[in-house]
Scaffold this motif. Structure first.
Motif, PDB file in Angstrom:
ATOM      1  N   GLU A   1      21.452 -48.426 -16.946  1.00 41.91           N
ATOM      2  CA  GLU A   1      21.325 -47.150 -17.643  1.00 41.91           C
ATOM      3  C   GLU A   1      19.853 -46.792 -17.882  1.00 41.91           C
ATOM      4  O   GLU A   1      19.449 -45.660 -17.663  1.00 41.91           O
ATOM      5  CB  GLU A   1      22.075 -47.194 -18.970  1.00 41.91           C
ATOM      6  CG  GLU A   1      23.573 -47.176 -18.836  1.00 41.91           C
ATOM      7  CD  GLU A   1      24.289 -47.388 -20.157  1.00 41.91           C
ATOM      8  OE1 GLU A   1      23.622 -47.403 -21.227  1.00 41.91           O
ATOM      9  OE2 GLU A   1      25.512 -47.554 -20.120  1.00 41.91           O
ATOM     10  N   ARG A   2      19.092 -47.754 -18.309  1.00 37.71           N
ATOM     11  CA  ARG A   2      17.667 -47.502 -18.538  1.00 37.71           C
ATOM     12  C   ARG A   2      16.946 -47.174 -17.241  1.00 37.71           C
ATOM     13  O   ARG A   2      16.067 -46.337 -17.210  1.00 37.71           O
ATOM     14  CB  ARG A   2      17.011 -48.697 -19.218  1.00 37.71           C
ATOM     15  CG  ARG A   2      17.442 -48.850 -20.642  1.00 37.71           C
ATOM     16  CD  ARG A   2      16.757 -50.000 -21.320  1.00 37.71           C
ATOM     17  NE  ARG A   2      17.221 -50.106 -22.692  1.00 37.71           N
ATOM     18  CZ  ARG A   2      16.897 -51.087 -23.503  1.00 37.71           C
ATOM     19  NH1 ARG A   2      16.112 -52.063 -23.067  1.00 37.71           N
ATOM     20  NH2 ARG A   2      17.351 -51.124 -24.725  1.00 37.71           N
ATOM     21  N   GLY A   3      17.335 -47.847 -16.169  1.00 38.53           N
ATOM     22  CA  GLY A   3      16.744 -47.567 -14.864  1.00 38.53           C
ATOM     23  C   GLY A   3      17.082 -46.174 -14.371  1.00 38.53           C
ATOM     24  O   GLY A   3      16.239 -45.472 -13.814  1.00 38.53           O
ATOM     25  N   SER A   4      18.309 -45.738 -14.587  1.00 42.80           N
ATOM     26  CA  SER A   4      18.702 -44.405 -14.133  1.00 42.80           C
ATOM     27  C   SER A   4      18.111 -43.315 -15.019  1.00 42.80           C
ATOM     28  O   SER A   4      17.908 -42.193 -14.572  1.00 42.80           O
ATOM     29  CB  SER A   4      20.232 -44.290 -14.075  1.00 42.80           C
ATOM     30  OG  SER A   4      20.783 -44.360 -15.372  1.00 42.80           O
ATOM     31  N   ASN A   5      17.797 -43.628 -16.264  1.00 38.22           N
ATOM     32  CA  ASN A   5      17.166 -42.657 -17.150  1.00 38.22           C
ATOM     33  C   ASN A   5      15.719 -42.405 -16.788  1.00 38.22           C
ATOM     34  O   ASN A   5      15.158 -41.386 -17.166  1.00 38.22           O
ATOM     35  CB  ASN A   5      17.262 -43.100 -18.614  1.00 38.22           C
ATOM     36  CG  ASN A   5      18.675 -42.998 -19.151  1.00 38.22           C
ATOM     37  OD1 ASN A   5      19.508 -42.267 -18.637  1.00 38.22           O
ATOM     38  ND2 ASN A   5      18.964 -43.757 -20.194  1.00 38.22           N
TER      39      ASN A   5
ATOM     40  N   ALA B   1      27.209 -58.909 -18.619  1.00 41.00           N
ATOM     41  CA  ALA B   1      27.656 -57.597 -18.137  1.00 41.00           C
ATOM     42  C   ALA B   1      27.047 -56.487 -18.989  1.00 41.00           C
ATOM     43  O   ALA B   1      26.593 -55.469 -18.458  1.00 41.00           O
ATOM     44  CB  ALA B   1      29.182 -57.519 -18.144  1.00 41.00           C
ATOM     45  N   VAL B   2      27.014 -56.683 -20.309  1.00 39.42           N
ATOM     46  CA  VAL B   2      26.420 -55.685 -21.201  1.00 39.42           C
ATOM     47  C   VAL B   2      24.929 -55.524 -20.898  1.00 39.42           C
ATOM     48  O   VAL B   2      24.414 -54.406 -20.799  1.00 39.42           O
ATOM     49  CB  VAL B   2      26.645 -56.057 -22.686  1.00 39.42           C
ATOM     50  CG1 VAL B   2      25.816 -55.184 -23.612  1.00 39.42           C
ATOM     51  CG2 VAL B   2      28.119 -55.980 -23.032  1.00 39.42           C
ATOM     52  N   VAL B   3      24.243 -56.629 -20.726  1.00 42.30           N
ATOM     53  CA  VAL B   3      22.812 -56.575 -20.410  1.00 42.30           C
ATOM     54  C   VAL B   3      22.589 -55.858 -19.080  1.00 42.30           C
ATOM     55  O   VAL B   3      21.721 -54.988 -18.966  1.00 42.30           O
ATOM     56  CB  VAL B   3      22.203 -57.998 -20.373  1.00 42.30           C
ATOM     57  CG1 VAL B   3      20.800 -57.976 -19.793  1.00 42.30           C
ATOM     58  CG2 VAL B   3      22.201 -58.605 -21.765  1.00 42.30           C
ATOM     59  N   PHE B   4      23.380 -56.184 -18.080  1.00 38.39           N
ATOM     60  CA  PHE B   4      23.242 -55.578 -16.768  1.00 38.39           C
ATOM     61  C   PHE B   4      23.491 -54.071 -16.839  1.00 38.39           C
ATOM     62  O   PHE B   4      22.729 -53.279 -16.282  1.00 38.39           O
ATOM     63  CB  PHE B   4      24.209 -56.233 -15.780  1.00 38.39           C
ATOM     64  CG  PHE B   4      24.078 -55.725 -14.380  1.00 38.39           C
ATOM     65  CD1 PHE B   4      22.970 -56.039 -13.616  1.00 38.39           C
ATOM     66  CD2 PHE B   4      25.065 -54.924 -13.827  1.00 38.39           C
ATOM     67  CE1 PHE B   4      22.842 -55.556 -12.333  1.00 38.39           C
ATOM     68  CE2 PHE B   4      24.947 -54.441 -12.542  1.00 38.39           C
ATOM     69  CZ  PHE B   4      23.832 -54.759 -11.781  1.00 38.39           C
ATOM     70  N   GLU B   5      24.542 -53.653 -17.544  1.00 39.49           N
ATOM     71  CA  GLU B   5      24.846 -52.227 -17.687  1.00 39.49           C
ATOM     72  C   GLU B   5      23.714 -51.499 -18.406  1.00 39.49           C
ATOM     73  O   GLU B   5      23.334 -50.388 -18.020  1.00 39.49           O
ATOM     74  CB  GLU B   5      26.160 -52.029 -18.440  1.00 39.49           C
ATOM     75  CG  GLU B   5      27.375 -52.417 -17.636  1.00 39.49           C
ATOM     76  CD  GLU B   5      28.661 -52.401 -18.459  1.00 39.49           C
ATOM     77  OE1 GLU B   5      28.660 -51.818 -19.569  1.00 39.49           O
ATOM     78  OE2 GLU B   5      29.650 -52.972 -17.985  1.00 39.49           O
ATOM     79  N   THR B   6      23.173 -52.110 -19.434  1.00 40.42           N
ATOM     80  CA  THR B   6      22.065 -51.501 -20.179  1.00 40.42           C
ATOM     81  C   THR B   6      20.844 -51.346 -19.287  1.00 40.42           C
ATOM     82  O   THR B   6      20.178 -50.300 -19.302  1.00 40.42           O
ATOM     83  CB  THR B   6      21.719 -52.350 -21.419  1.00 40.42           C
ATOM     84  OG1 THR B   6      22.881 -52.461 -22.239  1.00 40.42           O
ATOM     85  CG2 THR B   6      20.587 -51.742 -22.215  1.00 40.42           C
ATOM     86  N   MET B   7      20.554 -52.351 -18.493  1.00 44.16           N
ATOM     87  CA  MET B   7      19.412 -52.275 -17.582  1.00 44.16           C
ATOM     88  C   MET B   7      19.616 -51.161 -16.562  1.00 44.16           C
ATOM     89  O   MET B   7      18.673 -50.422 -16.243  1.00 44.16           O
ATOM     90  CB  MET B   7      19.201 -53.621 -16.880  1.00 44.16           C
ATOM     91  CG  MET B   7      18.675 -54.698 -17.792  1.00 44.16           C
ATOM     92  SD  MET B   7      18.621 -56.340 -17.025  1.00 44.16           S
ATOM     93  CE  MET B   7      17.623 -56.051 -15.590  1.00 44.16           C
TER      94      MET B   7
END
Length: 80
Positions: free
Chosen positions: A74-78, A66-72
């Motif tokens: 966030e990076r995608g939306s940035n 879940a942490v990895v997915f959320e980080t991905m």
């Protein structure tokens, strides 16, 4: 049915299939890692320690995914 609708249907079907494969891979990885870590001698039943270990292993594995997915995400939306 127009060409755009058909293309969208195909894209949706491909996304759904990709999501299913992703989940299948996660479950296979989860099963292998947690079983190897927690079950020392396979038998007809799991003992209490093995059950506890498996439950904790699954929780940690899913939390980390879940942490990895959320980080991905966030990076995608940035990038936008």
């Amino acid at each position: 049915m127009d060409g755009k609708s058909t293309k969208e249907d195909i894209m949706q079907a491909l996304k759904e299939e990709s999501d299913r494969e992703f989940m299948k891979d996660i479950l296979n990885s989860l099963s292998t890692k947690c079983f190897t870590k927690c079950v020392s001698k396979p038998g007809e039943r799991l003992d209490k320690a093995e059950q506890t270990c498996l439950a904790k292993c699954v929780d940690r594995f899913l939390d980390s995914r879940a942490v990895v997915f959320e980080t991905m995400q966030e990076r995608g939306s940035n990038r936008d």
